[in-house]
Design a protein around this motif. Structure first.
Motif, short mmCIF file in Angstrom:
data_model
loop_
_atom_site.label_atom_id
_atom_site.label_comp_id
_atom_site.label_asym_id
_atom_site.label_seq_id
_atom_site.Cartn_x
_atom_site.Cartn_y
_atom_site.Cartn_z
N GLU A 81 32.20 48.70 30.69
CA GLU A 81 30.88 48.38 30.17
C GLU A 81 30.08 49.05 31.76
N ASP A 82 28.96 50.27 31.09
CA ASP A 82 28.23 51.16 32.05
C ASP A 82 27.35 49.93 33.20
N GLY A 83 28.31 50.43 34.44
CA GLY A 83 27.28 50.40 35.38
C GLY A 83 27.84 48.46 36.14
N VAL A 84 29.14 47.84 35.40
CA VAL A 84 29.32 46.84 35.83
C VAL A 84 31.17 46.66 36.24
N MET A 85 31.59 47.06 37.12
CA MET A 85 32.42 46.73 37.83
C MET A 85 33.44 45.65 38.28
N HIS A 86 34.92 45.68 38.27
CA HIS A 86 35.58 44.80 39.37
C HIS A 86 35.89 44.94 40.17
N ALA A 87 34.20 45.45 41.39
CA ALA A 87 34.90 46.10 42.42
C ALA A 87 35.36 45.21 43.46
N CYS A 88 35.59 43.86 43.26
CA CYS A 88 35.91 42.82 44.17
C CYS A 88 37.46 42.18 44.17
N GLY A 89 38.03 42.69 42.82
CA GLY A 89 39.05 42.35 42.34
C GLY A 89 39.76 40.59 42.15
N HIS A 90 37.88 40.10 41.49
CA HIS A 90 37.95 38.51 40.76
C HIS A 90 38.73 38.94 39.41
N ASP A 91 38.76 39.59 38.92
CA ASP A 91 39.84 40.47 37.82
C ASP A 91 41.66 39.72 38.03
N PHE A 92 41.78 40.70 39.41
CA PHE A 92 42.92 40.20 39.54
C PHE A 92 43.23 38.66 40.25
N HIS A 93 42.12 37.76 40.82
CA HIS A 93 41.98 36.76 41.67
C HIS A 93 42.63 35.77 39.75
N ALA A 94 41.55 35.52 39.13
CA ALA A 94 41.53 35.35 36.95
C ALA A 94 42.69 36.05 36.92
N SER B 288 60.80 36.29 34.01
CA SER B 288 59.59 37.66 35.26
C SER B 288 58.78 38.85 34.38
N HIS B 289 59.66 39.39 34.09
CA HIS B 289 59.62 41.10 33.39
C HIS B 289 58.76 40.38 32.34
N HIS B 290 59.44 39.76 31.65
CA HIS B 290 58.15 39.47 30.57
C HIS B 290 56.02 38.89 31.00
N LEU B 291 56.72 38.04 31.84
CA LEU B 291 54.95 37.63 32.40
C LEU B 291 54.57 38.91 32.93
N GLU B 292 55.18 39.45 34.26
CA GLU B 292 54.76 40.73 34.69
C GLU B 292 53.57 41.38 33.69
N SER B 293 54.84 41.88 33.01
CA SER B 293 53.97 43.07 31.70
C SER B 293 52.84 41.94 30.86
N TYR B 294 52.89 40.48 30.71
CA TYR B 294 52.27 39.95 29.72
C TYR B 294 50.78 40.03 30.86
N LEU B 295 50.92 39.50 32.13
CA LEU B 295 49.65 39.35 32.67
C LEU B 295 49.05 40.59 33.29
N HIS B 296 49.94 41.85 33.13
CA HIS B 296 48.72 43.20 34.05
C HIS B 296 48.28 43.91 32.75
N GLN B 297 48.73 42.91 30.91
CA GLN B 297 48.07 42.73 29.62
C GLN B 297 46.87 42.96 30.17
N HIS C 259 44.01 44.39 32.40
CA HIS C 259 43.39 45.84 32.31
C HIS C 259 42.09 45.10 31.13
N GLU C 260 42.69 44.35 30.30
CA GLU C 260 41.61 44.04 29.59
C GLU C 260 40.55 43.32 30.52
N VAL D 102 41.37 55.29 36.13
CA VAL D 102 42.00 54.74 35.30
C VAL D 102 42.23 54.53 34.26
N TYR D 103 43.13 54.81 33.16
CA TYR D 103 43.01 54.51 31.47
C TYR D 103 42.44 53.51 31.42
#
Length: 380
Positions: free
Chosen positions: A87-100, A2-11, A14-15, A81-82
């Motif tokens: 991308e200028d003028g584009v962000m995941h402001a609805c959290g779809h990066d989290f959903h994916a 679970s620790h390995h998977l969590e670290s991997y998913l965070h990576q 972030h991308e 955040v680091y």
């Protein structure tokens, strides 16, 4: 593990957050997700999709689907955040990066227990949710034929991080967008009698529209008519030829949705005749209200509770969601996952609490496993 998977998913998260892409342009996002899924030997289906992917895990007669969206918004990020958006003028402001990312984690967990599954799980990484067309594109491929239930997620910053929320019936609003173009007659500002002022017409429309909800719709209905853009004129001493308005309607009831559209058309026809101008209405019907199946909504909360997640029955929300198009084809439930706030969806300072990623993946995997068991028991 679970620790390995969590670290991997965070990576991965972030991308995805660093390289957001707008609706129908999620090319790098699609490739990234496909590469990660194939690393884990997960079957990516060959479908005629420009962006977005669908994977399948398991085999057998019974089948359910999970859905997460992948597109971003045209917003300049203001989060310190680091891994902020590159991308200028584009962000995941609805959290779809989290959903994916949560769906990716669920796919990995389901793959590990694939031999135990009582059927097939298809996981949809859907494009173009923000413009309300992505679900229809997925449906048109035929990939959801014979699916017996579907579950989708969205983060909710009004809920504490990690809370699983759901409810039966209407959960999100039906969404319609309209724009109004007024063609009148411009003139010198010193001689208004020589023209036909579109600003007077515009002001009248704004005022009368406020009576639609307050005087024409039953007070027990939750409905909204909002004007969000008004444009006219070029300088201080010219009465312009044209004016423009744009706005949105949000409803939870099909009858009320139709009634408001009718009221708007009637109002504009009357104003057009009264002021002798030309008014053009462009009406863009979006997704209907998400209508959760009562049994699957209860089931989603039961699974959360059984696996020691905090859960609660939540209130409906006036946001829009094209997940509703799937529910027109099959039963299912749309589930909210608390993301902790404090900033709302679509805000430039919106931020996901990354501690919810792995728990969300675990929940989704358990939900899929349990749903297949339930269907198998019901039909055996």
């Amino acid at each position: 593990m679970s620790h390995h998977l969590e670290s991997y998913l965070h990576q991965v998260f972030h991308e995805l957050h660093q390289y957001p892409e707008l609706s129908n342009h999620e090319f790098k996002t699609t490739k990234k997700l496909k590469d990660e899924l194939e690393k884990h030997h997960i079957n990516v289906l060959d479908l005629p999709l420009k962006t977005g992917i669908v994977v399948e895990i398991g085999q057998g007669e019974h089948s359910i689907a999970l859905r997460g969206d992948i597109d971003a918004l045209p917003i300049q990020e203001q989060v310190d955040v680091y891994y902020h958006s590159q991308e200028d003028g584009v962000m995941h402001a609805c959290g779809h990066d989290f959903h994916a990312t949560a769906m990716l984690g669920a796919a990995i967990l389901l793959k590990e227990s694939e031999h135990k599954l009582k059927g097939r799980v298809r996981i949809i990484f859907q494009p173009a949710e923000e413009v309300g067309t992505g679900a229809l594109e997925i449906i048109q491929t035929g990939v959801l034929e014979n699916i017996q239930a579907i579950f989708g997620i969205h983060n909710d910053p009004t809920l504490a991080a990690g809370i699983i929320g759901c409810k039966a019936g209407a959960l999100t609003a039906g969404v319609d967008r309209f724009s109004i173009h007024i063609q009148a007659k411009g003139t010198h500002a010193a001689r208004p009698q020589d023209g036909n002022d579109p600003l007077i017409v515009l002001a009248h429309i704004i005022q009368v529209f406020q009576t639609i909800i307050s005087r024409r719709i039953n007070s027990s209905e939750n409905a909204v008519v909002s004007l969000t853009q008004v444009h006219s004129g070029t300088t201080w001493n010219i009465i312009p030829d044209t004016a423009f308005l744009e706005g949105t309607v949000r409803t939870f009831n099909t009858h009320v949705r139709e009634q408001i559209a009718h009221e708007i058309r009637q109002i504009l026809e009357g104003i057009e005749k009264t002021f002798a101008v030309n008014i053009h209405l462009d009406w863009q019907a979006g997704p209907p209200s998400v209508m959760n199946d009562a049994n699957w909504s209860s089931f989603a909360l039961e699974v959360a509770q059984d696996h020691q997640f905090d859960c609660q029955t939540i209130e409906k929300s006036p946001i829009g969601e094209d997940f509703s198009f799937y529910q027109e084809k099959m039963d299912g439930a749309f589930i909210m996952i608390g993301s902790g706030g404090p900033y709302p969806l679509h805000h430039p300072k919106f931020k996901i609490d990354t501690n919810i990623i792995l728990p969300s993946s675990i929940y989704l995997a358990r939900l899929a496993e349990r749903a297949l068991i339930f269907i198998d028991e019901q039909q055996s």
